[in-house]
Design an enzyme around this catalytic site. Structure first.
Site, PDB file in Angstrom:
ATOM      1  N   HIS A 199       0.800  -1.360  -0.057  1.00  0.00           N
ATOM      2  CA  HIS A 199      -0.164  -0.088   0.052  1.00  0.00           C
ATOM      3  C   HIS A 199       0.985   1.302   0.228  1.00  0.00           C
ATOM      4  CE1 HIS A 199      -3.075  -2.875   1.678  1.00  0.00           C
ATOM      5  NE2 HIS A 199      -3.997  -1.989   1.067  1.00  0.00           N
ATOM      6  N   LYS A 203      -0.012   4.602   4.384  1.00  0.00           N
ATOM      7  CA  LYS A 203      -0.969   3.577   5.305  1.00  0.00           C
ATOM      8  C   LYS A 203      -0.483   3.072   6.594  1.00  0.00           C
ATOM      9  CE  LYS A 203      -3.769  -0.536   4.918  1.00  0.00           C
ATOM     10  NZ  LYS A 203      -4.812  -0.108   5.762  1.00  0.00           N
TER      11      LYS A 203
HETATM   12  N1  LIG Z   1     -12.819   0.280   3.547  1.00  0.00           N
HETATM   13  C1  LIG Z   1     -12.137   0.539   2.470  1.00  0.00           C
HETATM   14  O1  LIG Z   1     -12.467  -0.006   1.324  1.00  0.00           O
HETATM   15  C2  LIG Z   1     -10.903   1.097   2.650  1.00  0.00           C
HETATM   16  C3  LIG Z   1     -10.495   1.743   3.745  1.00  0.00           C
HETATM   17  N2  LIG Z   1      -9.342   2.585   3.727  1.00  0.00           N
HETATM   18  C4  LIG Z   1      -9.004   3.110   5.046  1.00  0.00           C
HETATM   19  O2  LIG Z   1      -9.413   4.354   5.260  1.00  0.00           O
HETATM   20  C5  LIG Z   1      -8.605   5.082   6.349  1.00  0.00           C
HETATM   21  C6  LIG Z   1      -8.109   6.417   5.438  1.00  0.00           C
HETATM   22  O3  LIG Z   1      -7.220   6.039   4.549  1.00  0.00           O
HETATM   23  P1  LIG Z   1      -6.879   7.098   3.782  1.00  0.00           P
HETATM   24  O4  LIG Z   1      -7.804   8.337   3.165  1.00  0.00           O
HETATM   25  O5  LIG Z   1      -5.913   6.714   2.612  1.00  0.00           O
HETATM   26  O6  LIG Z   1      -5.733   7.831   4.665  1.00  0.00           O
HETATM   27  P2  LIG Z   1      -5.097   9.559   4.816  1.00  0.00           P
HETATM   28  O7  LIG Z   1      -3.946   9.260   5.921  1.00  0.00           O
HETATM   29  O8  LIG Z   1      -5.193   9.825   3.542  1.00  0.00           O
HETATM   30  O9  LIG Z   1      -6.540  10.205   5.570  1.00  0.00           O
HETATM   31  C7  LIG Z   1      -6.757  10.051   6.772  1.00  0.00           C
HETATM   32  C8  LIG Z   1      -7.267  11.420   7.216  1.00  0.00           C
HETATM   33  O10 LIG Z   1      -7.869  11.036   8.481  1.00  0.00           O
HETATM   34  C9  LIG Z   1      -7.732  12.532   9.221  1.00  0.00           C
HETATM   35  N3  LIG Z   1      -8.044  12.310  10.799  1.00  0.00           N
HETATM   36  C10 LIG Z   1      -7.442  11.390  11.373  1.00  0.00           C
HETATM   37  N4  LIG Z   1      -7.804  11.289  12.605  1.00  0.00           N
HETATM   38  C11 LIG Z   1      -8.905  12.054  12.556  1.00  0.00           C
HETATM   39  C12 LIG Z   1      -9.973  12.086  13.544  1.00  0.00           C
HETATM   40  N5  LIG Z   1      -9.751  11.785  14.783  1.00  0.00           N
HETATM   41  N6  LIG Z   1     -11.059  12.872  13.174  1.00  0.00           N
HETATM   42  C13 LIG Z   1     -11.021  13.231  11.938  1.00  0.00           C
HETATM   43  N7  LIG Z   1     -10.212  13.120  10.852  1.00  0.00           N
HETATM   44  C14 LIG Z   1      -9.139  12.424  11.332  1.00  0.00           C
HETATM   45  C15 LIG Z   1      -6.496  12.864   8.896  1.00  0.00           C
HETATM   46  O11 LIG Z   1      -6.396  14.152   8.760  1.00  0.00           O
HETATM   47  P3  LIG Z   1      -5.539  15.162  10.008  1.00  0.00           P
HETATM   48  O12 LIG Z   1      -4.247  14.948   9.778  1.00  0.00           O
HETATM   49  O13 LIG Z   1      -6.270  16.453   9.496  1.00  0.00           O
HETATM   50  O14 LIG Z   1      -6.369  14.830  11.173  1.00  0.00           O
HETATM   51  C16 LIG Z   1      -6.306  12.276   7.571  1.00  0.00           C
HETATM   52  O15 LIG Z   1      -6.434  13.266   6.726  1.00  0.00           O
HETATM   53  C17 LIG Z   1      -7.543   3.852   6.838  1.00  0.00           C
HETATM   54  O16 LIG Z   1      -8.004   3.205   7.698  1.00  0.00           O
HETATM   55  C18 LIG Z   1      -7.629   3.077   5.434  1.00  0.00           C
HETATM   56  O17 LIG Z   1      -7.173   1.768   5.749  1.00  0.00           O
HETATM   57  C19 LIG Z   1      -8.697   3.061   2.809  1.00  0.00           C
HETATM   58  C20 LIG Z   1      -9.295   2.562   1.489  1.00  0.00           C
HETATM   59  C21 LIG Z   1     -10.441   1.747   1.305  1.00  0.00           C
HETATM   60  O1  LIG Z   2      -5.495   2.015   3.280  1.00  0.00           O
HETATM   61  C1  LIG Z   2      -5.844   1.627   2.150  1.00  0.00           C
HETATM   62  O2  LIG Z   2      -5.454   2.184   1.192  1.00  0.00           O
HETATM   63  C2  LIG Z   2      -6.798   0.411   2.079  1.00  0.00           C
HETATM   64  N1  LIG Z   2      -7.245  -0.172   3.039  1.00  0.00           N
HETATM   65  C3  LIG Z   2      -8.128  -1.160   3.079  1.00  0.00           C
HETATM   66  C4  LIG Z   2      -7.450  -2.250   3.966  1.00  0.00           C
HETATM   67  O3  LIG Z   2      -6.838  -2.190   4.966  1.00  0.00           O
HETATM   68  O4  LIG Z   2      -8.034  -3.474   3.724  1.00  0.00           O
HETATM   69  C5  LIG Z   2      -8.549  -1.651   1.945  1.00  0.00           C
HETATM   70  C6  LIG Z   2      -7.633  -1.425   0.819  1.00  0.00           C
HETATM   71  O5  LIG Z   2      -6.634  -2.471   1.079  1.00  0.00           O
HETATM   72  C7  LIG Z   2      -7.216  -0.003   0.676  1.00  0.00           C
END
Ligand SMILES: NC(=O)C1=CN([C@@H]2O[C@H](COP(=O)(O)OP(=O)(O)OC[C@H]3O[C@@H](n4cnc5c(N)ncnc54)[C@H](OP(=O)(O)O)[C@@H]3O)[C@@H](O)[C@H]2O)C=CC1
Ligand SMILES: O=C(O)C1=N[C@H](C(=O)O)C[C@H](O)C1
Length: 316
Positions: A199, A203
């Protein structure tokens, strides 16, 4: 191809492994224009709009004709900014304003659905607050204490859809693996499993999807020590060894599971390789539409996953 293999890494024995990602990864992004079954509009609040997934989901929501509530949150207190998505300026609030702002949102938008894409260490506190305020939510964020997450929803009788994987075609693969394990428990006893996931470097946690797939292999009779999972976060390795296209180094999810019989005479490989984030954004909007429908119909189940969404006809 063989020269791609850095000498210090522990890789399985097939050349297929070495070509990992070259053939299946660069799927064309989905068109986000069409709505799912039936055309609906309701308010969506995306928590985590400062992040990659939050922004992608907010953009997908607008494209699907949903009403974006113009607030989101950050883990940082002193964040004075707005983010523009379509015609909407989303104001970002710090943690201390969370409860007051969400409480006003609950009053003003009684049929709102919250979409959470924040960080693993926010999963439980965010979920508890949504439950306290009776805000139905889709938890896309991975990690945290998953048992506690389910318990919070159960105890509060709130509505939630929880899935570490929103990409519908990947969800279908995981469902297949689940059915495989249920149908043939122990069929691969004695086999050895190796798992690799790659990833973007940002991540924070181990792939939640890989954990779910590994649970299926365990049902098939293959024990696995999660500490053995190879997690690749180094962009150079991703380019050279995994074969992630350069333009997707900042957003990809490649997974490979390699099974070998005890005498090495039989092997299997399973892969799911995603470039970009559109597959998750699109699935998340389907999940939100599904959950909104369940809340409106006062459905008794209350806690759902993406398999439930697929089974109700959102697979396309
Ligand atoms: N279910 C699915 O299909 C998928 C799940 N994911 C998951 O989604 C999550 C986010 O991924 P991604 O967007 O790539 O990560 P990023 O790091 O790009 O974004 C996460 C954001 O969350 C914000 N954040 C952190 N803590 C808080 C909080 N307490 N309240 C509000 N905002 C907060 C951070 O902003 P700041 O620094 O301003 O706090 C940051 O910008 C991960 O757990 C990932 O594994 C990702 C892709 C697909
Ligand atoms: O953080 C990501 O990017 C993703 N998170 C999810 C996971 O942890 O399974 C889904 C996908 O792999 C992308």
């Amino acid at each position: 191809m063989l020269s791609l293999r850095p000498p210090h890494t522990t890789f399985p024995r097939t050349s297929q492994w070495l070509r990992w990602g070259r053939q299946g990864g660069a799927a064309a992004p989905h068109c986000l224009g069409a709505t799912g079954p039936g055309s609906v509009s309701f308010p969506i609040l995306v928590n985590g709009c400062t992040g990659n997934m939050g922004l992608s989901v907010a953009e997908a929501a607008v494209l699907r004709g949903l009403h974006l509530v113009p607030v989101s949150f950050s883990s940082r207190e002193k964040v004075k900014r707005t983010i523009q998505v379509g015609q909407t300026d989303i104001r970002i609030y710090g943690p201390s304003a969370r409860e007051d702002v969400l409480s006003s949102v609950a009053d003003e938008f009684p049929d709102v659905i919250v979409l959470d894409y924040t960080a693993p260490d926010s999963v439980n506190s965010n979920a508890e607050l949504y439950c306290k305020l009776g805000l139905p939510f889709v938890m896309g964020t991975t990690g945290g204490n998953r048992q506690l997450l389910y318990k919070s929803v159960q105890d509060s009788k709130n509505y939630a859809l929880i899935s570490p994987q929103m990409g519908k075609q990947v969800v279908a693969f995981v469902a297949l693996m689940r059915i495989f394990g249920e149908q043939f428990p122990g069929a691969y006893s004695g086999y050895h499993l190796e798992v690799l996931e790659s990833h973007q470097a940002s991540k924070k946690d181990t792939s939640g999807t890989a954990k779910d797939v590994i649970a299926c292999f365990e049902k098939l009779g293959v024990p696995y020590d999660m500490n053995k999972m190879v997690k690749i976060r180094d962009p150079e390795q991703q380019l050279e060894m995994v074969g992630v296209p350069e333009e997707h180094i900042e957003g990809h999810a490649f997974h490979l599971y390699h099974l070998t019989s005890s005498d090495d005479s039989v092997s299997f490989e399973f892969q799911h390789n995603v470039c970009g984030r559109s597959i998750y954004a699109e699935g998340t909007i389907d999940a939100a539409i599904f959950l909104h429908r369940k809340v409106q119909s006062k459905d008794s189940k209350r806690i759902y996953n993406m398999e439930d969404v697929l089974r109700e006809g959102y697979m396309r």
